[in-house]
Design an enzyme around this catalytic site. Structure first.
Site, PDB file in Angstrom:
ATOM      1  N   HIS A  48       0.844  -1.216   0.000  1.00 49.32           N
ATOM      2  CA  HIS A  48       0.000   0.000   0.000  1.00 49.32           C
ATOM      3  C   HIS A  48       0.863   1.243   0.000  1.00 49.32           C
ATOM      4  CE1 HIS A  48      -3.319   2.701   1.301  1.00 49.32           C
ATOM      5  NE2 HIS A  48      -4.063   1.797   0.730  1.00 49.32           N
ATOM      6  N   ILE A  54       1.694   4.817   1.508  1.00 48.95           N
ATOM      7  CA  ILE A  54       0.836   5.676   2.336  1.00 48.95           C
ATOM      8  C   ILE A  54       0.080   4.805   3.329  1.00 48.95           C
ATOM      9  CG2 ILE A  54       0.598   7.485   0.590  1.00 48.95           C
ATOM     10  CD1 ILE A  54      -2.244   6.495   0.054  1.00 48.95           C
ATOM     11  N   GLY A  57      -6.215   4.537   4.992  1.00 51.70           N
ATOM     12  CA  GLY A  57      -7.179   5.350   5.728  1.00 51.70           C
ATOM     13  C   GLY A  57      -7.898   4.578   6.817  1.00 51.70           C
ATOM     14  N   VAL A  58      -8.213   3.308   6.545  1.00 54.58           N
ATOM     15  CA  VAL A  58      -8.918   2.521   7.555  1.00 54.58           C
ATOM     16  C   VAL A  58      -8.072   2.347   8.813  1.00 54.58           C
ATOM     17  CG1 VAL A  58     -10.403   1.328   5.912  1.00 54.58           C
ATOM     18  CG2 VAL A  58      -8.231   0.301   6.543  1.00 54.58           C
ATOM     19  N   GLU A  62      -8.859   3.389  12.604  1.00 52.29           N
ATOM     20  CA  GLU A  62      -8.651   2.457  13.715  1.00 52.29           C
ATOM     21  C   GLU A  62      -7.796   3.099  14.810  1.00 52.29           C
ATOM     22  OE1 GLU A  62      -8.497  -0.747  16.315  1.00 52.29           O
ATOM     23  OE2 GLU A  62      -9.891  -0.411  14.648  1.00 52.29           O
TER      24      GLU A  62
END
Length: 145
Positions: A48, A54, A57-58, A62
């Site tokens: 990723h 980067i 986003g998840v 979290e």
């Protein structure tokens, strides 16, 4: 202020899913702030994204949920050690402003909005170098032993 050992006494998370390194401010029933030091050694950077890593986003969401859970524990006078747990119940008003990359220190801030019938609601934001990278409203469901 909480170091990693104290954070681990509040949260049930373990490597590689513990996404907090330090808590620098906490005001019971009001707010909390902590840090996640983002390094290239994070396992998710392998895919990723290759050549342009980067933080997903998840995982930022979290991390916000984890810092919010600690605020909930502190406010209620409990911890994961007593068998209670804060489960992520939802996220609203999520906006990503810019990517989080290796070398960034992600500051996570959470402010308690409400706690009704074991459903906690928090106003959260993530910052890097004082610049907002993400905002979200996080909800958690507290489950007691």
């Amino acid at each position: 202020m909480m170091d990693i050992d104290e954070i681990k006494s509040f949260l049930p998370h373990q490597y590689p899913f513990l996404l907090l390194d330090r808590i620098v401010e906490v005001e019971k029933g009001v707010s909390i702030a902590g840090y996640k030091n983002v390094t290239i050694n994070e396992p998710y950077f392998n895919g990723h994204f290759p050549g342009k890593p980067i933080m997903p986003g998840v995982l930022i969401i979290e991390a916000m949920a984890q810092v919010s859970g600690i605020l909930g524990y502190v406010t209620a006078g409990r911890s994961a050690a007593d068998g209670s747990i804060h489960l992520l119940a939802g996220s609203n008003k999520v906006r990503f402003k810019r990517p989080v990359r290796p070398g960034d220190q992600l500051r996570l801030e959470s402010r308690l909005l409400s706690n009704k019938h074991g459903i906690w609601k928090f106003d959260c934001r993530g910052l890097v170098d004082g610049e907002v990278v993400c905002v979200a409203e996080i909800m958690s469901a507290e489950r007691k032993p």
